[in-house]
Design a protein around this motif. Structure first.
Motif, mmCIF file in Angstrom:
data_model
loop_
_atom_site.group_PDB
_atom_site.id
_atom_site.type_symbol
_atom_site.label_atom_id
_atom_site.label_comp_id
_atom_site.label_asym_id
_atom_site.label_seq_id
_atom_site.Cartn_x
_atom_site.Cartn_y
_atom_site.Cartn_z
ATOM 1 N N SER A 79 -0.244 2.281 -5.237
ATOM 2 C CA SER A 79 0.394 2.437 -3.927
ATOM 3 C C SER A 79 0.788 3.890 -3.686
ATOM 4 C CB SER A 79 1.616 1.524 -3.806
ATOM 5 O OG SER A 79 2.588 1.876 -4.759
ATOM 6 N N ASP A 81 0.814 -1.210 0.000
ATOM 7 C CA ASP A 81 0.000 0.000 0.000
ATOM 8 C C ASP A 81 0.846 1.257 0.000
ATOM 9 O OD1 ASP A 81 -2.645 -1.294 0.286
ATOM 10 O OD2 ASP A 81 -1.810 -1.960 2.200
ATOM 11 N N LYS A 99 3.443 6.519 -2.697
ATOM 12 C CA LYS A 99 4.896 6.505 -2.882
ATOM 13 C C LYS A 99 5.513 7.719 -2.206
ATOM 14 C CE LYS A 99 4.214 4.304 -7.330
ATOM 15 N NZ LYS A 99 2.835 4.514 -7.682
ATOM 16 N N ALA A 101 6.918 -0.028 -8.056
ATOM 17 C CA ALA A 101 5.774 -0.174 -7.144
ATOM 18 C C ALA A 101 4.455 -0.113 -7.920
ATOM 19 C CB ALA A 101 5.808 0.932 -6.094
#
Length: 119
Positions: A77, A53, A79, A73
């Protein structure tokens, strides 16, 4: 009703930084599982095979940069990039990655807000 824990990955080649961030996030008392890595290659392997997540990563590390990890990623998600090398980081690249940036030393309250969604 139990909620699914937030899957958080923390990456920095300095063990003191990952330990500090992990300790701080754990102390927030939120429902989260934190995976810390001091080797960016191991982190990239984990990111490519596990759901996450939130990704918190240092920018400048041996072999693989934080920007490369942000690229790896999942798009959905959250970041977060941290660094002491502000002048080297292109703001437009961060915007394209939909990433939040914090300069070291990391402002922990702001990091908490970014991780748990109040930013």
């Amino acid at each position: 009703m139990a909620t699914t824990p937030l899957e958080i990955v923390v990456v920095d080649d300095e063990i003191q930084i990952t330990e500090l961030i992990e300790l701080f996030l754990e102390s927030a008392g939120r429902n989260a599982v934190i995976h810390s890595f001091n080797n960016p290659r191991e982190a990239r392997d984990y990111i490519s095979t596990h759901p996450l997540d939130v990704l918190i990563t240092d920018y400048k590390m041996p072999e693989i940069s934080g920007l490369e990890l942000l690229d790896a990623a999942p798009a959905a998600s959250r970041k977060i990039l941290i660094s002491g090398y502000v002048s080297e980081i292109a703001e437009d690249r961060l915007q394209k990655l939909n990433a939040i940036f914090f300069e070291k030393p990391v402002p922990m309250r702001k990091l908490n807000d970014a991780v748990f969604g109040t930013v």
